[in-house]
Motif scaffolding. Structure first.
Motif, PDB file in Angstrom:
ATOM      1  N   LEU A 132       0.814  -1.221   0.000  1.00  0.00           N
ATOM      2  CA  LEU A 132       0.000   0.000   0.000  1.00  0.00           C
ATOM      3  C   LEU A 132       0.846   1.268   0.000  1.00  0.00           C
ATOM      4  O   LEU A 132       0.338   2.349   0.310  1.00  0.00           O
ATOM      5  N   GLY A 133       2.113   1.148  -0.298  1.00  0.00           N
ATOM      6  CA  GLY A 133       2.928   2.336  -0.496  1.00  0.00           C
ATOM      7  C   GLY A 133       3.201   3.153   0.742  1.00  0.00           C
ATOM      8  O   GLY A 133       3.296   4.383   0.672  1.00  0.00           O
ATOM      9  N   GLY A 134       3.317   2.496   1.907  1.00  0.00           N
ATOM     10  CA  GLY A 134       3.694   3.221   3.112  1.00  0.00           C
ATOM     11  C   GLY A 134       2.587   3.457   4.113  1.00  0.00           C
ATOM     12  O   GLY A 134       2.840   3.978   5.212  1.00  0.00           O
ATOM     13  N   TYR A 135       1.358   3.084   3.787  1.00  0.00           N
ATOM     14  CA  TYR A 135       0.262   3.257   4.737  1.00  0.00           C
ATOM     15  C   TYR A 135       0.460   2.348   5.955  1.00  0.00           C
ATOM     16  O   TYR A 135       0.884   1.202   5.824  1.00  0.00           O
ATOM     17  N   ARG A 136       0.096   2.873   7.121  1.00  0.00           N
ATOM     18  CA  ARG A 136       0.237   2.143   8.377  1.00  0.00           C
ATOM     19  C   ARG A 136      -1.112   2.013   9.064  1.00  0.00           C
ATOM     20  O   ARG A 136      -2.054   2.763   8.765  1.00  0.00           O
ATOM     21  N   VAL A 137      -1.182   1.061  10.010  1.00  0.00           N
ATOM     22  CA  VAL A 137      -2.403   0.857  10.787  1.00  0.00           C
ATOM     23  C   VAL A 137      -2.059   0.739  12.264  1.00  0.00           C
ATOM     24  O   VAL A 137      -0.944   0.377  12.641  1.00  0.00           O
ATOM     25  N   LEU A 138      -3.027   1.042  13.101  1.00  0.00           N
ATOM     26  CA  LEU A 138      -2.900   0.889  14.547  1.00  0.00           C
ATOM     27  C   LEU A 138      -3.295  -0.550  14.913  1.00  0.00           C
ATOM     28  O   LEU A 138      -4.432  -0.966  14.667  1.00  0.00           O
ATOM     29  N   THR A 139      -2.354  -1.295  15.474  1.00  0.00           N
ATOM     30  CA  THR A 139      -2.619  -2.706  15.786  1.00  0.00           C
ATOM     31  C   THR A 139      -2.425  -3.058  17.259  1.00  0.00           C
ATOM     32  O   THR A 139      -2.871  -4.120  17.691  1.00  0.00           O
ATOM     33  N   ASP A 140      -1.765  -2.198  18.030  1.00  0.00           N
ATOM     34  CA  ASP A 140      -1.464  -2.511  19.429  1.00  0.00           C
ATOM     35  C   ASP A 140      -2.672  -2.153  20.303  1.00  0.00           C
ATOM     36  O   ASP A 140      -2.801  -1.040  20.810  1.00  0.00           O
TER      37      ASP A 140
END
Length: 362
Positions: free
Chosen positions: A65-73
């Motif tokens: 996705l070209g650098g997109y991040r998600v909150l997983t913690d």
């Protein structure tokens, strides 16, 4: 009231969602509330802005996705939410953040999920099962007190499930930052028609269709140039596709004045994404006095109204629409008039109403 907002897929180079989060946060603060935004990033960060407090938590990149991040913690985010003690929770994310609706309910905090994407549209685009979208949408709607969609097109996937807590609130556009008076003829090649594609260069946006439309216009003998404002994982492939065409790739344009000048100078804006749920870039083009050609399969026909054309996803159809719009110079005034129906103050008031809150913008 403290409005804590959570969002995935926000980066320094992301477009519509980042703009919406900034403008809504600024509006909430101006209305006397306390907005706090939590987003994923490469490292921890905490800053105060005119859009409120922005907290960055470490989050992994999503492959492809070209650098997109998600909150997983979850544990860390839960602790932070408990520290912040929100009066309202607003969530822009339907994957790793869906659990926060149940967290808010367990603490008597009113919650809202904002649907910035169409799950059924994305699954259709990538060949996934439609039943999965229905299952996930039901789960999301059941966990939040309110589901907000920005267009009727976006709301349709919830409405057909009989979602009772669904509210439609359109987004807005900065009518001072974008306007026809910002046109700069120095941005136009002499003797050429100027088209602009503004958006992330990723598969769901279908930027390749803008390049194919340009190729078709060249084949017809029209002196047309395309400027692409945006970046993303498809850029190398698109540059190869456009190697022998009159295309300029600007990358992500961080200077809003520069973007406003480009949009106001262009003759036509292209918005070919078939799963756009609102289309802020297209609305910014309209505010700049520039008509838009959009995919008829997206929400954009609702947004552009009479100030553009919605067409099938075919290069010839896009080329035909461009030629028709070029023959109607009066559409520039219609474009601006259409955008004036979508100012940010009205959008902010709509979101506050969805939260069950009020506040006069100062």
């Amino acid at each position: 009231m403290r409005i804590v907002r959570l969002a995935n897929f926000v980066t320094p180079t992301s477009g519509g969602l980042r703009t919406a989060l900034r403008e809504l946060g600024t509006g909430y603060a101006a209305a006397g509330h306390e907005p706090v935004l939590i987003i994923p990033g490469p490292a921890e960060h905490d800053e105060r802005t005119e859009a409120g407090r922005i907290i960055t938590m470490p989050g992994p990149k999503v492959p492809g996705l070209g650098g997109y991040r998600v909150l997983t913690d979850r544990r860390r985010l839960r602790r932070l939410l408990e520290e912040l003690e929100p009066d309202r929770l607003e969530v822009s994310g339907r994957t790793t953040l869906r659990w926060t609706g149940a967290w808010a309910r367990s603490r008597g905090v009113r919650s809202m999920m904002v649907s910035h994407e169409s799950l059924s549209g994305l699954l259709r685009l990538y060949g996934g099962p439609a039943a999965l979208a229905d299952r996930l949408n039901r789960a999301s709607a059941s966990r939040f007190d309110t589901v907000v969609c920005t267009t009727g097109w976006a709301a349709a996937e919830f409405a057909r499930l009989g979602t009772a807590n669904l509210i439609r609130v359109p987004l807005g556009v900065d009518l001072e930052a974008f306007g026809p008076e910002r046109a700069d003829r120095r941005l136009r090649a002499p003797g050429r028609v100027l088209l602009v594609h503004c958006g992330r260069l990723s598969p769901e946006k279908r930027p390749d269709r803008s390049i194919r439309a340009l190729a078709e216009l060249h084949r017809r003998g029209l002196p047309v140039e395309l400027v692409v404002a945006g970046d993303g994982p498809l850029r190398p492939k698109l540059e190869r596709q456009a190697a022998h065409l009159a295309v300029r790739f600007l990358g992500h344009v961080t200077d809003r004045d520069r973007l406003a000048a480009l949009l106001a100078t262009a003759d036509v804006a292209l918005a070919p994404g078939p799963v756009e749920t609102f289309g802020l870039a297209a609305l910014e083009a309209l505010a700049s006095g520039t008509p838009v050609v959009a995919s008829r399969h997206s929400a954009l026909p609702e947004v552009i109204g009479p100030a553009g054309l919605a067409v099938d996803d075919d290069p010839a159809a896009y080329a035909d629409a461009v030629e028709l719009l070029l023959a109607e110079p009066s559409l520039r005034a219609a474009a601006r008039a259409q955008a004036e129906c979508h100012g940010w103050p009205a959008a902010v008031q709509g979101f506050l109403h969805a939260h069950g809150l009020t506040g006069a913008l100062r």
